[in-house]
Design a protein around this motif. Structure first.
Motif, PDB file in Angstrom:
ATOM      1  N   ASP A 482     -12.691  18.376  -1.671  1.00  0.00           N
ATOM      2  CA  ASP A 482     -13.011  17.741  -0.394  1.00  0.00           C
ATOM      3  C   ASP A 482     -13.225  16.244  -0.602  1.00  0.00           C
ATOM      4  OD1 ASP A 482     -12.919  20.123   1.040  1.00  0.00           O
ATOM      5  OD2 ASP A 482     -15.005  20.607   0.553  1.00  0.00           O
ATOM      6  N   ASP A 483     -12.785  15.457   0.374  1.00  0.00           N
ATOM      7  CA  ASP A 483     -12.924  14.000   0.294  1.00  0.00           C
ATOM      8  C   ASP A 483     -13.017  13.449   1.710  1.00  0.00           C
ATOM      9  OD1 ASP A 483     -12.882  11.329  -0.222  1.00  0.00           O
ATOM     10  OD2 ASP A 483     -10.943  11.305  -1.255  1.00  0.00           O
ATOM     11  N   ARG A 484     -14.209  13.007   2.090  1.00  0.00           N
ATOM     12  CA  ARG A 484     -14.385  12.475   3.448  1.00  0.00           C
ATOM     13  C   ARG A 484     -13.683  11.124   3.633  1.00  0.00           C
ATOM     14  NH1 ARG A 484     -20.802  12.843   4.172  1.00  0.00           N
ATOM     15  NH2 ARG A 484     -20.634  12.042   2.044  1.00  0.00           N
ATOM     16  N   GLU A 485     -13.367  10.458   2.522  1.00  0.00           N
ATOM     17  CA  GLU A 485     -12.706   9.156   2.595  1.00  0.00           C
ATOM     18  C   GLU A 485     -11.204   9.279   2.339  1.00  0.00           C
ATOM     19  OE1 GLU A 485     -14.248   6.194   3.263  1.00  0.00           O
ATOM     20  OE2 GLU A 485     -16.021   7.405   3.721  1.00  0.00           O
ATOM     21  N   HIS A 486     -10.620  10.459   2.651  1.00  0.00           N
ATOM     22  CA  HIS A 486      -9.216  10.671   2.289  1.00  0.00           C
ATOM     23  C   HIS A 486      -8.275   9.675   2.952  1.00  0.00           C
ATOM     24  CE1 HIS A 486      -8.586  12.839   6.152  1.00  0.00           C
ATOM     25  NE2 HIS A 486      -9.777  13.389   5.920  1.00  0.00           N
ATOM     26  N   ALA A 487      -8.523   9.308   4.204  1.00  0.00           N
ATOM     27  CA  ALA A 487      -7.624   8.367   4.886  1.00  0.00           C
ATOM     28  C   ALA A 487      -7.724   6.979   4.261  1.00  0.00           C
ATOM     29  CB  ALA A 487      -7.965   8.317   6.368  1.00  0.00           C
ATOM     30  N   ARG A 488      -8.948   6.490   4.009  1.00  0.00           N
ATOM     31  CA  ARG A 488      -9.118   5.153   3.418  1.00  0.00           C
ATOM     32  C   ARG A 488      -8.472   5.078   2.038  1.00  0.00           C
ATOM     33  NH1 ARG A 488     -12.019   2.963  -0.269  1.00  0.00           N
ATOM     34  NH2 ARG A 488     -13.251   4.843  -0.638  1.00  0.00           N
ATOM     35  N   ARG A 489      -8.675   6.140   1.222  1.00  0.00           N
ATOM     36  CA  ARG A 489      -8.116   6.132  -0.127  1.00  0.00           C
ATOM     37  C   ARG A 489      -6.574   6.128  -0.082  1.00  0.00           C
ATOM     38  NH1 ARG A 489     -12.164   7.353  -3.901  1.00  0.00           N
ATOM     39  NH2 ARG A 489     -14.007   8.362  -3.014  1.00  0.00           N
ATOM     40  N   ALA A 490      -6.021   6.885   0.848  1.00  0.00           N
ATOM     41  CA  ALA A 490      -4.558   6.956   0.931  1.00  0.00           C
ATOM     42  C   ALA A 490      -3.955   5.615   1.329  1.00  0.00           C
ATOM     43  CB  ALA A 490      -4.153   8.048   1.916  1.00  0.00           C
ATOM     44  N   VAL A 491      -4.586   4.933   2.298  1.00  0.00           N
ATOM     45  CA  VAL A 491      -4.073   3.620   2.730  1.00  0.00           C
ATOM     46  C   VAL A 491      -4.213   2.599   1.605  1.00  0.00           C
ATOM     47  CG1 VAL A 491      -4.403   1.737   4.363  1.00  0.00           C
ATOM     48  CG2 VAL A 491      -4.497   4.114   5.154  1.00  0.00           C
ATOM     49  N   ALA A 492      -5.362   2.632   0.913  1.00  0.00           N
ATOM     50  CA  ALA A 492      -5.554   1.716  -0.215  1.00  0.00           C
ATOM     51  C   ALA A 492      -4.504   1.971  -1.289  1.00  0.00           C
ATOM     52  CB  ALA A 492      -6.956   1.889  -0.789  1.00  0.00           C
ATOM     53  N   CYS A 493      -4.192   3.245  -1.516  1.00  0.00           N
ATOM     54  CA  CYS A 493      -3.166   3.594  -2.497  1.00  0.00           C
ATOM     55  C   CYS A 493      -1.808   3.049  -2.056  1.00  0.00           C
ATOM     56  CB  CYS A 493      -3.104   5.101  -2.654  1.00  0.00           C
ATOM     57  SG  CYS A 493      -1.817   5.663  -3.791  1.00  0.00           S
ATOM     58  N   ALA A 494      -1.476   3.156  -0.760  1.00  0.00           N
ATOM     59  CA  ALA A 494      -0.187   2.653  -0.270  1.00  0.00           C
ATOM     60  C   ALA A 494      -0.056   1.155  -0.502  1.00  0.00           C
ATOM     61  CB  ALA A 494      -0.050   2.983   1.214  1.00  0.00           C
ATOM     62  N   LEU A 495      -1.131   0.410  -0.248  1.00  0.00           N
ATOM     63  CA  LEU A 495      -1.099  -1.036  -0.471  1.00  0.00           C
ATOM     64  C   LEU A 495      -0.911  -1.358  -1.949  1.00  0.00           C
ATOM     65  CD1 LEU A 495      -3.939  -2.064   2.003  1.00  0.00           C
ATOM     66  CD2 LEU A 495      -1.481  -2.488   2.281  1.00  0.00           C
ATOM     67  N   ASP A 496      -1.609  -0.614  -2.828  1.00  0.00           N
ATOM     68  CA  ASP A 496      -1.446  -0.856  -4.266  1.00  0.00           C
ATOM     69  C   ASP A 496      -0.068  -0.437  -4.760  1.00  0.00           C
ATOM     70  OD1 ASP A 496      -3.897  -1.965  -4.513  1.00  0.00           O
ATOM     71  OD2 ASP A 496      -4.816  -0.353  -5.693  1.00  0.00           O
ATOM     72  N   MET A 497       0.510   0.586  -4.148  1.00  0.00           N
ATOM     73  CA  MET A 497       1.862   0.991  -4.528  1.00  0.00           C
ATOM     74  C   MET A 497       2.864  -0.118  -4.193  1.00  0.00           C
ATOM     75  SD  MET A 497       1.896   5.024  -3.409  1.00  0.00           S
ATOM     76  CE  MET A 497       3.466   5.467  -4.137  1.00  0.00           C
ATOM     77  N   ALA A 498       2.612  -0.796  -3.074  1.00  0.00           N
ATOM     78  CA  ALA A 498       3.488  -1.924  -2.727  1.00  0.00           C
ATOM     79  C   ALA A 498       3.376  -3.030  -3.755  1.00  0.00           C
ATOM     80  CB  ALA A 498       3.126  -2.437  -1.333  1.00  0.00           C
ATOM     81  N   ASP A 499       2.142  -3.293  -4.209  1.00  0.00           N
ATOM     82  CA  ASP A 499       1.973  -4.313  -5.248  1.00  0.00           C
ATOM     83  C   ASP A 499       2.642  -3.884  -6.551  1.00  0.00           C
ATOM     84  OD1 ASP A 499       0.467  -5.717  -3.421  1.00  0.00           O
ATOM     85  OD2 ASP A 499      -1.474  -5.047  -4.202  1.00  0.00           O
ATOM     86  N   THR A 500       2.497  -2.624  -6.904  1.00  0.00           N
ATOM     87  CA  THR A 500       3.113  -2.119  -8.129  1.00  0.00           C
ATOM     88  C   THR A 500       4.638  -2.200  -8.043  1.00  0.00           C
ATOM     89  OG1 THR A 500       1.263  -0.606  -8.494  1.00  0.00           O
ATOM     90  CG2 THR A 500       3.311  -0.086  -9.625  1.00  0.00           C
ATOM     91  N   LEU A 501       5.169  -1.953  -6.829  1.00  0.00           N
ATOM     92  CA  LEU A 501       6.615  -2.077  -6.627  1.00  0.00           C
ATOM     93  C   LEU A 501       7.082  -3.495  -6.946  1.00  0.00           C
ATOM     94  CD1 LEU A 501       9.377  -1.080  -5.570  1.00  0.00           C
ATOM     95  CD2 LEU A 501       8.609  -1.763  -3.277  1.00  0.00           C
ATOM     96  N   ALA A 502       6.290  -4.457  -6.509  1.00  0.00           N
ATOM     97  CA  ALA A 502       6.664  -5.854  -6.769  1.00  0.00           C
ATOM     98  C   ALA A 502       6.709  -6.132  -8.268  1.00  0.00           C
ATOM     99  CB  ALA A 502       5.661  -6.781  -6.079  1.00  0.00           C
ATOM    100  N   GLN A 503       5.743  -5.609  -9.002  1.00  0.00           N
ATOM    101  CA  GLN A 503       5.735  -5.803 -10.452  1.00  0.00           C
ATOM    102  C   GLN A 503       6.956  -5.125 -11.087  1.00  0.00           C
ATOM    103  OE1 GLN A 503       1.976  -4.375 -11.898  1.00  0.00           O
ATOM    104  NE2 GLN A 503       0.794  -5.556 -10.393  1.00  0.00           N
ATOM    105  N   PHE A 504       7.292  -3.942 -10.580  1.00  0.00           N
ATOM    106  CA  PHE A 504       8.419  -3.214 -11.143  1.00  0.00           C
ATOM    107  C   PHE A 504       9.739  -3.926 -10.870  1.00  0.00           C
ATOM    108  CE2 PHE A 504      11.662   0.174 -10.822  1.00  0.00           C
ATOM    109  CZ  PHE A 504      11.593   0.646 -12.129  1.00  0.00           C
ATOM    110  N   ARG A 505       9.867  -4.497  -9.698  1.00  0.00           N
ATOM    111  CA  ARG A 505      11.093  -5.227  -9.361  1.00  0.00           C
ATOM    112  C   ARG A 505      11.230  -6.455 -10.249  1.00  0.00           C
ATOM    113  NH1 ARG A 505      11.468  -5.720  -2.906  1.00  0.00           N
ATOM    114  NH2 ARG A 505      13.368  -6.842  -3.521  1.00  0.00           N
ATOM    115  N   ALA A 506      10.082  -7.036 -10.593  1.00  0.00           N
ATOM    116  CA  ALA A 506      10.126  -8.193 -11.491  1.00  0.00           C
ATOM    117  C   ALA A 506      10.627  -7.772 -12.868  1.00  0.00           C
ATOM    118  CB  ALA A 506       8.746  -8.826 -11.601  1.00  0.00           C
TER     119      ALA A 506
END
Length: 602
Positions: A482-506
């Motif tokens: 159970d995780d009451r912060e599931h929505a916040r964690r998922a959105v934060a993960c999406a933003l970090d995935m975008a940053d990681t994508l930028a590093q990978f493209r580099a």
């Protein structure tokens, strides 16, 4: 678990039934426990002062040697004792010494003994019953031995005994003193009568009781109710009494035995009349005889509880424990309750022994504890399998901390559960053109590198990697933990995935067409182990999953890398800034869906 638990219960019940009704292997242990209770309780009960043992002890053997020689003594010694006791008017004089053979070397001594015995009609003598079919006819022995004729008495019945042959038959006020041992060799009973062909041969205690007018139970034996500690019955050393009777001026009270039952027996260890009883492993047989006479005099005897008692108790314990394990009550709590029940039953059996009731409880308790241990072991093995399953299923798909929590919780529940979760789908754009320009092994290496980076991001934000669908990542928050912060964690993960994508493209360098679309949606979904018996996966299914996948597909039309639904936005609006991207039609839905692009707060 239920099937295993039922199997354990049936197995324990079957063995318990065999123990109670057919093969009482544990009965000696039960008896020893009851013996302990009887021994402790007997200490609190004062012996009857009207049953006195005149003991041929070590002191008597030593001091009488100068007067009468070595034991057995000349019978005139007992003549002196009979005359001295009779003068005090005791209720009965009972010998626990055999007089089965005349003294060929001292006939005058036997004559003095016979003469003393003939003058008093309250003197009783022992005899021994033999296990032989070659005895005399019971009809001939009846008037001599006091046989009781039953309604179906046979005229041909024969009884073999060793009577007091030193005395003439008319003085045979006698009864048997055979030792009656239980299967474990312990004497807890005294025979009241031996039935042969419809004739009852009374024991010595029964004969004394009948002649003195005490009621004798209509049973074959008497379960002895002990008083006091072993060897603590009221007693007088034989030599002390003999010497006093031989004095011209006596020192002992003249009414010492008035109205009492005086029992002359052998207590010296060297004479071998020692028995195993609940009170002692070396208790003189005369003390058993004295106890039996006292029990009949006072109407006291132990009794065993109905044989169905231990069976009912054992079945009840097993059934109650079965219910406790079936309802998954904590085994530690169940064990604590079982300890309490065990203590209560032990105390109850102890108290009952003090009230002359013998309650065997050890066998049913062993049955209950056997079931508890077996069921606890089965539960432990089940939990261990569940932990292994959790590790196997999730060690590759969630971060180590989640795996640790799953193991501590005992694994996962296999059945489906509906939970509030957030789903994230991330799909690679331009993958087809990328794979056309590179060799297959390079494509696999590239994908593995990208997926490794993004899975680390998912794990870092407490998410679970549900699965890879081709070049798409499906991640889940809110399950299996159970995780009451599931929505916040998922959105934060999406933003970090975008940053990681930028590093990978580099890392890939310029000119590489490599991008992703990420869709996030929150809502109810069914989660659990889904699949066949041979292969199952922990996943989420339902409309929430489908809509999250559709939102990811809309990122290309909206020209946005990340899109989240209103449901997700409303659950974490205070953590991020959201830009409305408008509404979009979704396949399979009548109403369009409003989508938002998340931004980190400035």
């Amino acid at each position: 678990m239920n099937r295993t638990l039922a199997t354990i219960g049936l197995a324990v019940l079957a063995v318990f039934g065999l123990e109670v009704f057919l093969f009482p292997v544990l009965q000696p242990l039960d008896n020893r426990l009851l013996d302990t209770f009887v021994r402790i309780q007997a200490k609190a009960v004062a012996p009857d002062p009207e049953v006195v043992l005149i003991d041929v002890d070590e002191k008597s053997l030593a001091k009488m040697q100068d007067v009468a020689g070595r034991f057995p003594w000349p019978r005139e010694v007992y003549a002196t004792l009979i005359e001295g006791l009779a003068a005090q008017k005791p209720r009965a004089i009972v010998f626990d010494i055999m007089f089965s053979e005349p003294d060929k070397f001292r006939p005058e001594s036997d004559a003095a003994f016979v003469e003393a015995a003939s003058r008093h009609h309250n003197v009783f003598f022992p005899m021994v019953r033999l296990d032989s079919k070659d005895g005399a006819r019971a009809v001939d022995l009846a008037p001599l031995l006091g046989l009781v004729k039953g309604p179906n008495a046979s005229a041909d019945a024969r009884i073999a005994v060793i009577p007091p042959l030193v005395l003439p038959p008319k003085l045979w006020r006698t009864g048997t003193i055979n030792f009656l041992a239980d299967a474990d060799g312990v004497g807890r009973r005294y025979e009241l009568r031996h039935r042969v062909g419809g004739w009852d041969l009374p024991s010595l205690p029964a004969r004394v009781a009948m002649d003195l007018g005490y009621p004798v139970p209509n049973a074959d034996d008497l379960v002895l109710a002990w008083r006091g500690e072993a060897s603590k019955l009221p007693r007088v050393s034989f030599v002390d009494l003999y010497e006093d009777f031989d004095r011209s001026k006596r020192l002992r009270p003249a009414d010492e035995f008035k109205g009492k039952i005086a029992l002359i027996g052998v207590g010296a260890a060297g004479l071998g009349d020692l028995r195993v009883t609940p009170l002692s492993n070396t208790q003189p047989g005369s003390e058993m005889l004295a106890t039996a006479i006292e029990n009949l005099k006072n109407g006291r005897q132990m009794r065993y509880a109905d044989p169905l008692w231990p069976a009912a108790l054992g079945i009840a314990l097993i059934l109650l424990l079965y219910v406790a394990f079936q309802r998954r009550i904590d085994a530690r709590v169940t064990g604590a309750v079982l300890v309490l029940v065990t203590g209560t039953l032990l105390l109850g059996s102890y108290v009952a022994a003090g009230r002359l009731l013998l309650l065997p409880i050890l066998t049913p308790l062993i049955a209950g504890w056997t079931f508890y241990v077996a069921a606890s072991l089965s539960e432990y093995l089940r939990e261990r399998r569940a932990r292994r399953e959790a590790v196997t299923l999730f060690s590759r798909f969630v971060n180590p901390e989640v795996v640790k929590q799953l193991i501590e919780r005992g694994g996962i529940q296999g059945a489906g559960q509906q939970r509030e979760v957030t789903l994230l789908f991330s799909d690679i754009r331009g993958f087809t053109s990328l794979s056309e320009k590179r060799r297959p092994e390079e494509v696999v290496t590239l994908l593995n590198r990208y997926f490794s980076l993004q899975v680390d991001v998912v794990f870092r934000h407490g998410g679970s990697l549900d699965k890879f669908i081709g070049d798409c990542i499906m991640a889940l928050w809110g399950a299996p933990l159970d995780d009451r912060e599931h929505a916040r964690r998922a959105v934060a993960c999406a933003l970090d995935m975008a940053d990681t994508l930028a590093q990978f493209r580099a890392e890939l360098g310029a000119g590489v067409d490599f991008d992703v679309g990420i869709g996030v949606h929150s809502g109810p979904a069914v989660v659990g182990l889904i699949g066949s018996e041979k292969r199952r996966e922990y996943t989420a299914i339902g409309d929430t999953v489908n809509l999250a996948s559709r939102i990811e597909g809309l990122t290309k039309d909206a020209k946005r890398r990340i899109l989240v639904s209103r449901d997700t936005m409303e659950q974490c609006a205070d953590a991020f800034d959201f830009v409305s991207c408008g509404t979009f039609p979704v396949k399979g839905r009548a109403q369009p869906v409003e989508l938002f692009e998340p931004k980190r707060k400035a």
